[in-house]
Structures are given as C-alpha cells and as structure tokens.
Write an enzyme that holds these catalytic residues in place. Structure first.
Site, mmCIF file in Angstrom:
data_model
loop_
_atom_site.group_PDB
_atom_site.id
_atom_site.type_symbol
_atom_site.label_atom_id
_atom_site.label_comp_id
_atom_site.label_asym_id
_atom_site.label_seq_id
_atom_site.Cartn_x
_atom_site.Cartn_y
_atom_site.Cartn_z
ATOM 1 N N SER A 146 0.752 -1.107 0.287
ATOM 2 C CA SER A 146 0.201 -0.204 0.111
ATOM 3 C C SER A 146 0.428 1.333 -0.041
ATOM 4 C CB SER A 146 -1.042 -0.210 1.325
ATOM 5 O OG SER A 146 -1.260 1.872 1.023
ATOM 6 N N TYR A 159 -2.280 -1.984 10.490
ATOM 7 C CA TYR A 159 -2.291 -1.732 8.684
ATOM 8 C C TYR A 159 -0.440 -0.767 8.791
ATOM 9 C CZ TYR A 159 -3.676 -1.608 4.282
ATOM 10 O OH TYR A 159 -3.543 -1.751 2.753
ATOM 11 N N LYS A 163 1.883 -3.060 6.391
ATOM 12 C CA LYS A 163 2.248 -2.849 5.581
ATOM 13 C C LYS A 163 4.126 -2.247 4.763
ATOM 14 C CE LYS A 163 -1.624 -3.730 2.848
ATOM 15 N NZ LYS A 163 -1.647 -5.123 2.227
HETATM 16 N N1 LIG Z 1 -8.321 -1.191 -1.438
HETATM 17 C C1 LIG Z 1 -7.863 -0.237 -1.408
HETATM 18 O O1 LIG Z 1 -8.391 0.801 -1.274
HETATM 19 C C2 LIG Z 1 -6.244 -0.790 -1.259
HETATM 20 C C3 LIG Z 1 -5.559 0.554 -0.919
HETATM 21 C C4 LIG Z 1 -4.289 0.131 -0.725
HETATM 22 C C5 LIG Z 1 -3.707 -1.493 -0.249
HETATM 23 N N2 LIG Z 1 -4.955 -2.320 -0.826
HETATM 24 C C6 LIG Z 1 -4.398 -4.033 -0.659
HETATM 25 O O2 LIG Z 1 -4.969 -4.464 -1.522
HETATM 26 C C7 LIG Z 1 -5.380 -5.983 -1.210
HETATM 27 C C8 LIG Z 1 -7.011 -6.500 -1.902
HETATM 28 O O3 LIG Z 1 -6.796 -5.201 -1.036
HETATM 29 P P1 LIG Z 1 -9.182 -4.766 -1.712
HETATM 30 O O4 LIG Z 1 -9.148 -3.938 -1.582
HETATM 31 O O5 LIG Z 1 -9.661 -6.001 -2.769
HETATM 32 O O6 LIG Z 1 -9.444 -5.870 -0.341
HETATM 33 P P2 LIG Z 1 -11.167 -6.788 -0.491
HETATM 34 O O7 LIG Z 1 -11.193 -6.461 1.131
HETATM 35 O O8 LIG Z 1 -11.615 -6.348 -0.964
HETATM 36 O O9 LIG Z 1 -10.382 -8.811 -0.538
HETATM 37 C C9 LIG Z 1 -9.640 -8.728 0.449
HETATM 38 C C10 LIG Z 1 -9.834 -10.014 -0.182
HETATM 39 O O10 LIG Z 1 -8.933 -10.971 0.630
HETATM 40 C C11 LIG Z 1 -10.062 -11.872 1.254
HETATM 41 N N3 LIG Z 1 -8.796 -11.999 3.103
HETATM 42 C C12 LIG Z 1 -8.586 -11.484 4.591
HETATM 43 N N4 LIG Z 1 -8.641 -11.873 5.691
HETATM 44 C C13 LIG Z 1 -8.150 -13.508 4.409
HETATM 45 C C14 LIG Z 1 -7.679 -14.588 5.471
HETATM 46 N N5 LIG Z 1 -7.629 -14.595 6.321
HETATM 47 N N6 LIG Z 1 -6.993 -15.566 4.153
HETATM 48 C C15 LIG Z 1 -7.378 -15.828 3.250
HETATM 49 N N7 LIG Z 1 -8.175 -14.906 2.670
HETATM 50 C C16 LIG Z 1 -8.674 -13.460 3.335
HETATM 51 C C17 LIG Z 1 -10.986 -11.813 1.831
HETATM 52 O O11 LIG Z 1 -11.652 -12.677 2.049
HETATM 53 C C18 LIG Z 1 -11.199 -10.474 0.676
HETATM 54 O O12 LIG Z 1 -11.768 -11.848 -0.073
HETATM 55 C C19 LIG Z 1 -4.493 -5.802 0.231
HETATM 56 O O13 LIG Z 1 -3.796 -6.324 0.760
HETATM 57 C C20 LIG Z 1 -4.904 -4.495 0.829
HETATM 58 O O14 LIG Z 1 -4.109 -3.629 1.803
HETATM 59 C C21 LIG Z 1 -5.887 -1.775 -0.921
#
Ligand SMILES: NC(=O)c1ccc[n+]([C@@H]2O[C@H](COP(=O)([O-])OP(=O)(O)OC[C@H]3O[C@@H](n4cnc5c(N)ncnc54)[C@H](O)[C@@H]3O)[C@@H](O)[C@H]2O)c1
Length: 278
Positions: A146, A159, A163
């Site tokens: 992130s 968080y 990261k």
């Molecule tokens: N959405 C944003 O703005 C953003 C920004 C920066 C980084 N990220 C990173 O991107 C990645 C994906 O995030 P997203 O926004 O798609 O989130 P999201 O919550 O939509 O999807 C995350 C997925 O991870 C799965 N997950 C969570 N805990 C789990 C576990 N214990 N075992 C197996 N699966 C598990 C969830 O079921 C979900 O399907 C993450 O690492 C997040 O930190 C997201």
C-alpha cells in the site's frame, strides 16, 4: 507484447474472491496464466472469480485457506504444489484493514492484521520460493502492500505497520532469491474502489469526497488499473526488476500540498482563447 505473455505459467493469487484480488487474477488469466485462487473457505465470491477466469479460456483451481492460520501455511503450499504442479507466480494480495484509533486496537485485532498482512506473506513466500527453487522456476513473487507502507493514515496503526514490514520483507526476499532468478517486488496501490474498509465509523461520503480532492488524478483507482503494474512484475517484461515497489496511487504521494486547488485557473499558453479549466 510477447514479453507480457504468461502462457504456460501458473499463478497463485490470495484474496481472489473480490476486489483487487479478483481483478489481478483476471488480468493474469487474460495474459495467459492458469490460476490458483485462494481466499477464506466461506468467501462467497471465489467461485465467481473462477468462472470469470475460466471465461478467458484458462484453468482456475480453487484452494480456500484461512491465511491467518499461520501454522497451516507450509502444508497448504505443499498441497497446492502437489495438486497443480510448479507455481511460477505468487501474488500475496489478501489483506485486512480495520479502522481503529491507536488506543482502541486490541491484541486480537493487532495480531489478526499482522497474521494476514505480514505473516502469511512471509510464510507463503518462504515455502513457494522453496518449491520454485526445487522446480527450477525463475519465479515471480509480488506482494500487494500500500502507499501506507511509506506514509501513515490515522486509524490504521496496525495496517500501516504491517504494510511497511511487508515492503521491507520484499527487499530481503529479493536479495536472497536473486541467485535463483526469482524476482520479488511490491505493488503499492493508493485508494482503490473495493469493499476493504467495510464499516466506516464516520461519514464515509464526506471523507471520500475530501480524499478525492487530495488525489491529483481526482478519483480512486478501479481495481483493474493496478493490473498493468502487476503484469510487468509477473512477466518477462520485468525480468530485471527486483527488490522494489511500483506505486499506483494517482499521484497522491507526489503531492504533499493541495496547492493546485488554490492556484488561478489553468490556461494553456499554446491555446490562449480556450476557456480556463480548474
Ligand atoms: N482498496 C484499497 O484502497 C487498497 C489500497 C492499498 C492497498 N490495498 C491492498 O490490496 C489488497 C486487496 O485489498 P482489497 O481492497 O481488494 O480488499 P477486499 O477486502 O475487497 O479483498 C480482500 C480479500 O482478502 C480476503 N481475505 C481476508 N482475510 C483473509 C484470510 N485470513 N485468509 C484468506 N483470505 C483473506 C478477503 O476475503 C477478500 O476477498 C490488500 O492487501 C489491501 O491492503 C487496498
């Protein structure tokens, strides 16, 4: 485009049931890779992601696993290897984020965040890399971190720390795995339109409007807008890129001062008759 072609490669994506994970899995499939899709055993969207992958003509293997169960991850990686053969690409995408003030974070919440966002990244990468070395695969490991690996956001102490640690881990793994031809990198998104934040304990609409104003590109990313960076890191096109990160944040980190909002309207000096724009 052949440099981006992933035909004949198998990629494992964690957190593939929705959000960024689904978009990244789909992009890898569209580039020719077969997919191993991982998410929580009860994640409703995993079969839907599999259907989308199969719609591209590629294979989708479903391997549900709770990645917070750290002591199961080595055996899990072994099971996947036995079931699908050599893995070429590992995308550590699953992540959790709970909005909590620093003094409200419980040991349980801290530990869950670390187990999913950091421990799983390490122990899955550790075993998958060992398989890659044994299989003679010049593999690719990509961790979705992130922009919060580099700067902080209030309400996300656990968080942000997870990261930043995952970003550091990327460097160590990259230098240890370089002799085997395996590259290790991070993909660091800014704000992406996904359901990750879940419950907002404050006015979400007002927050998002204010945040959008801070983004030079003026909007959140669509999940598929992170796919180009992933394909670079996952393919032959990125063969000399290792131990680093690609930030995909619409310019947020570049702009620490919202000055453009207060400057006179923009006038194109080559086209002075055109009406000024913001
Ligand atoms: N959405 C944003 O703005 C953003 C920004 C920066 C980084 N990220 C990173 O991107 C990645 C994906 O995030 P997203 O926004 O798609 O989130 P999201 O919550 O939509 O999807 C995350 C997925 O991870 C799965 N997950 C969570 N805990 C789990 C576990 N214990 N075992 C197996 N699966 C598990 C969830 O079921 C979900 O399907 C993450 O690492 C997040 O930190 C997201």
């Amino acid at each position: 485009m052949h440099r981006f072609d992933l035909t004949g490669r198998t990629a494992l994506v964690t957190g593939a049931a929705r959000g960024l994970g689904r978009a990244l899995a789909l992009a890898l499939a569209e580039a020719g890779a077969d997919l191993v899709l991982v998410d929580l055993p009860d994640a409703p969207g995993l079969t839907e992601t599999a259907d989308l992958v199969r719609g591209t003509g590629r294979t989708a293997h479903l391997h549900p696993q709770d990645l917070a169960r750290t002591d199961e991850l080595t055996a899990f990686a072994d099971r996947v290897r036995a079931a699908v053969g050599p893995l070429h690409i590992l995308v550590n995408n699953a992540g959790v984020a709970a909005l909590e003030r620093y003094n409200e974070i419980t040991p349980e919440s801290w530990s869950r965040t670390m187990r999913v966002n950091l421990d799983a990244v390490f122990f899955l990468s550790q075993r998958v890399a060992e398989h890659m070395v044994k299989d003679g695969v010049a593999g690719r490991i990509i961790t979705v971190t992130s922009k919060n690996a580099l700067v902080a956001e209030a309400g996300l102490a656990h968080y942000n720390a997870s990261k930043a640690a995952a970003d550091s881990l990327t460097q160590t793994l990259a230098i240890e795995l370089a002799p085997h031809g395996i590259t290790v990198n991070a993909l660091a998104p800014g704000m992406v339109e996904t359901p990750i934040d879940g419950e907002f304990p404050f006015d979400r609409e007002a927050f998002e409007a204010a945040y959008r104003e801070r983004i030079p590109l003026g909007r959140y990313a669509r999940p598929d807008e992170c796919a180009g960076a992933l394909l670079l890191l996952a393919s032959d096109a990125g063969s000399y890129v290792t131990g680093t990160r690609i930030v995909v944040d619409g310019g947020v980190l570049a702009d620490q001062m919202p000055r453009t909002r207060f400057m006179p309207p923009y006038r194109n000096t080559l086209d002075p008759d055109r009406p000024p724009s913001p």
